[in-house]
Design a protein around this motif. Structure first.
Motif, mmCIF file in Angstrom:
data_model
loop_
_atom_site.group_PDB
_atom_site.id
_atom_site.type_symbol
_atom_site.label_atom_id
_atom_site.label_comp_id
_atom_site.label_asym_id
_atom_site.label_seq_id
_atom_site.Cartn_x
_atom_site.Cartn_y
_atom_site.Cartn_z
ATOM 1 N N GLU A 6 -11.178 1.748 5.595
ATOM 2 C CA GLU A 6 -10.553 0.949 6.642
ATOM 3 C C GLU A 6 -9.375 0.151 6.093
ATOM 4 O OE1 GLU A 6 -13.082 -1.175 9.428
ATOM 5 O OE2 GLU A 6 -14.754 0.105 8.814
ATOM 6 N N ILE A 7 -9.528 -0.401 4.907
ATOM 7 C CA ILE A 7 -8.433 -1.162 4.302
ATOM 8 C C ILE A 7 -7.265 -0.238 3.978
ATOM 9 C CG2 ILE A 7 -7.734 -2.490 2.268
ATOM 10 C CD1 ILE A 7 -10.591 -3.746 2.339
ATOM 11 N N LEU A 8 -7.540 0.923 3.410
ATOM 12 C CA LEU A 8 -6.475 1.885 3.110
ATOM 13 C C LEU A 8 -5.758 2.308 4.388
ATOM 14 C CD1 LEU A 8 -8.155 4.109 0.379
ATOM 15 C CD2 LEU A 8 -6.310 2.438 0.064
ATOM 16 N N CYS A 9 -6.517 2.504 5.450
ATOM 17 C CA CYS A 9 -5.927 2.878 6.732
ATOM 18 C C CYS A 9 -4.983 1.783 7.229
ATOM 19 C CB CYS A 9 -7.046 3.145 7.735
ATOM 20 S SG CYS A 9 -6.491 3.986 9.221
ATOM 21 N N GLU A 15 3.509 -1.804 4.348
ATOM 22 C CA GLU A 15 3.944 -3.200 4.420
ATOM 23 C C GLU A 15 2.964 -4.112 3.692
ATOM 24 O OE1 GLU A 15 6.861 -4.044 5.861
ATOM 25 O OE2 GLU A 15 7.144 -1.903 6.266
ATOM 26 N N TRP A 16 3.406 -5.355 3.432
ATOM 27 C CA TRP A 16 2.533 -6.367 2.859
ATOM 28 C C TRP A 16 1.582 -6.881 3.922
ATOM 29 C CZ3 TRP A 16 2.103 -7.317 -2.172
ATOM 30 C CH2 TRP A 16 3.166 -6.988 -3.019
ATOM 31 N N HIS A 17 0.321 -7.086 3.547
ATOM 32 C CA HIS A 17 -0.700 -7.647 4.440
ATOM 33 C C HIS A 17 -1.430 -8.744 3.690
ATOM 34 C CE1 HIS A 17 -0.408 -4.441 7.475
ATOM 35 N NE2 HIS A 17 -0.074 -3.689 6.437
ATOM 36 N N ASP A 18 -1.652 -9.883 4.368
ATOM 37 C CA ASP A 18 -2.387 -10.940 3.679
ATOM 38 C C ASP A 18 -3.889 -10.729 3.846
ATOM 39 O OD1 ASP A 18 -3.196 -12.202 6.108
ATOM 40 O OD2 ASP A 18 -1.418 -13.462 6.092
ATOM 41 N N LEU A 19 -4.628 -11.355 2.964
ATOM 42 C CA LEU A 19 -6.072 -11.163 2.930
ATOM 43 C C LEU A 19 -6.738 -11.574 4.246
ATOM 44 C CD1 LEU A 19 -8.250 -10.074 1.124
ATOM 45 C CD2 LEU A 19 -8.571 -12.346 0.196
ATOM 46 N N LYS A 20 -6.222 -12.619 4.872
ATOM 47 C CA LYS A 20 -6.790 -13.063 6.145
ATOM 48 C C LYS A 20 -6.655 -11.972 7.207
ATOM 49 C CE LYS A 20 -6.660 -16.650 9.593
ATOM 50 N NZ LYS A 20 -5.850 -17.591 10.315
ATOM 51 N N GLU A 21 -5.499 -11.351 7.272
ATOM 52 C CA GLU A 21 -5.280 -10.264 8.234
ATOM 53 C C GLU A 21 -6.234 -9.096 7.966
ATOM 54 O OE1 GLU A 21 -1.887 -6.965 9.437
ATOM 55 O OE2 GLU A 21 -1.433 -8.450 7.886
ATOM 56 N N GLU A 42 -7.837 -3.104 -9.186
ATOM 57 C CA GLU A 42 -8.280 -2.727 -10.532
ATOM 58 C C GLU A 42 -7.913 -1.283 -10.853
ATOM 59 O OE1 GLU A 42 -12.488 -2.357 -12.921
ATOM 60 O OE2 GLU A 42 -12.302 -3.928 -11.407
ATOM 61 N N TYR A 43 -7.937 -0.422 -9.851
ATOM 62 C CA TYR A 43 -7.636 0.994 -10.055
ATOM 63 C C TYR A 43 -6.236 1.375 -9.595
ATOM 64 C CZ TYR A 43 -12.414 1.413 -11.500
ATOM 65 O OH TYR A 43 -13.588 1.252 -12.186
ATOM 66 N N ASP A 44 -5.372 0.363 -9.436
ATOM 67 C CA ASP A 44 -3.942 0.553 -9.114
ATOM 68 C C ASP A 44 -3.672 1.297 -7.813
ATOM 69 O OD1 ASP A 44 -2.878 -0.915 -11.207
ATOM 70 O OD2 ASP A 44 -2.911 0.795 -12.576
ATOM 71 N N PHE A 45 -4.529 1.122 -6.828
ATOM 72 C CA PHE A 45 -4.256 1.669 -5.506
ATOM 73 C C PHE A 45 -3.290 0.758 -4.749
ATOM 74 C CE2 PHE A 45 -7.888 4.177 -6.458
ATOM 75 C CZ PHE A 45 -7.861 5.263 -5.615
ATOM 76 N N ILE A 46 -3.293 -0.525 -5.095
ATOM 77 C CA ILE A 46 -2.491 -1.505 -4.360
ATOM 78 C C ILE A 46 -1.665 -2.353 -5.317
ATOM 79 C CG2 ILE A 46 -4.057 -1.705 -2.380
ATOM 80 C CD1 ILE A 46 -5.088 -4.343 -3.715
ATOM 81 N N ASN A 51 -0.332 -14.948 -5.798
ATOM 82 C CA ASN A 51 0.128 -16.258 -5.329
ATOM 83 C C ASN A 51 0.096 -16.340 -3.805
ATOM 84 O OD1 ASN A 51 0.604 -17.057 -7.954
ATOM 85 N ND2 ASN A 51 2.754 -16.473 -7.902
ATOM 86 N N LEU A 52 0.553 -15.295 -3.149
ATOM 87 C CA LEU A 52 0.601 -15.287 -1.683
ATOM 88 C C LEU A 52 -0.626 -14.627 -1.068
ATOM 89 C CD1 LEU A 52 4.371 -14.409 -1.187
ATOM 90 C CD2 LEU A 52 3.287 -16.654 -1.073
ATOM 91 N N ARG A 53 -1.502 -14.087 -1.936
ATOM 92 C CA ARG A 53 -2.716 -13.408 -1.486
ATOM 93 C C ARG A 53 -2.380 -12.285 -0.492
ATOM 94 N NH1 ARG A 53 -7.590 -15.787 -2.476
ATOM 95 N NH2 ARG A 53 -8.397 -15.301 -0.436
ATOM 96 N N ARG A 54 -1.392 -11.482 -0.897
ATOM 97 C CA ARG A 54 -0.984 -10.350 -0.072
ATOM 98 C C ARG A 54 -1.112 -9.061 -0.868
ATOM 99 N NH1 ARG A 54 4.681 -11.145 2.538
ATOM 100 N NH2 ARG A 54 5.225 -10.528 0.446
ATOM 101 N N VAL A 55 -1.310 -7.971 -0.143
ATOM 102 C CA VAL A 55 -1.445 -6.664 -0.791
ATOM 103 C C VAL A 55 -0.674 -5.609 -0.012
ATOM 104 C CG1 VAL A 55 -3.734 -7.198 -1.728
ATOM 105 C CG2 VAL A 55 -3.561 -6.029 0.442
ATOM 106 N N LYS A 56 -0.303 -4.562 -0.726
ATOM 107 C CA LYS A 56 0.242 -3.363 -0.091
ATOM 108 C C LYS A 56 -0.063 -2.182 -0.995
ATOM 109 C CE LYS A 56 5.095 -3.109 -1.516
ATOM 110 N NZ LYS A 56 6.450 -3.078 -0.994
#
Length: 78
Positions: A6-9, A15-21, A42-46, A51-56
């Motif tokens: 679901e997270i990968l989807c 785009e960047w997504h914050d943890l709250k979203e 940890e496995y370099d998928f993201i 600092n901003l608690r965002r991922v992509k």
């Protein structure tokens, strides 16, 4: 569908997504979302901006997912 799926989807828009979203859209408790994001990082998928608690998604993973989707569509049309 697993939390990771679901997270990968959600992240496949590149785009960047914050943890709250992520927590809200995937409907996970915060600690589970953090664990899943930690695993993906940890496995370099993201890419993780702590600092901003965002991922992509990493560009290579995004490309991989897009190619799999293209192949799946191709299989369905045959």
């Amino acid at each position: 569908m697993s939390a990771i799926d679901e997270i990968l989807c959600l992240l496949k828009d590149g785009e960047w997504h914050d943890l709250k979203e992520i927590t809200e859209k995937v409907a996970l408790p915060k600690f589970k979302a953090e664990m899943a994001v930690s695993f993906l990082g940890e496995y370099d998928f993201i890419q993780l901006n702590k600092n901003l608690r965002r991922v992509k998604l990493q560009p290579s993973i995004l490309k991989f997912i897009e190619e799999i989707q293209r192949l799946e569509k191709e299989d369905l049309s045959h």
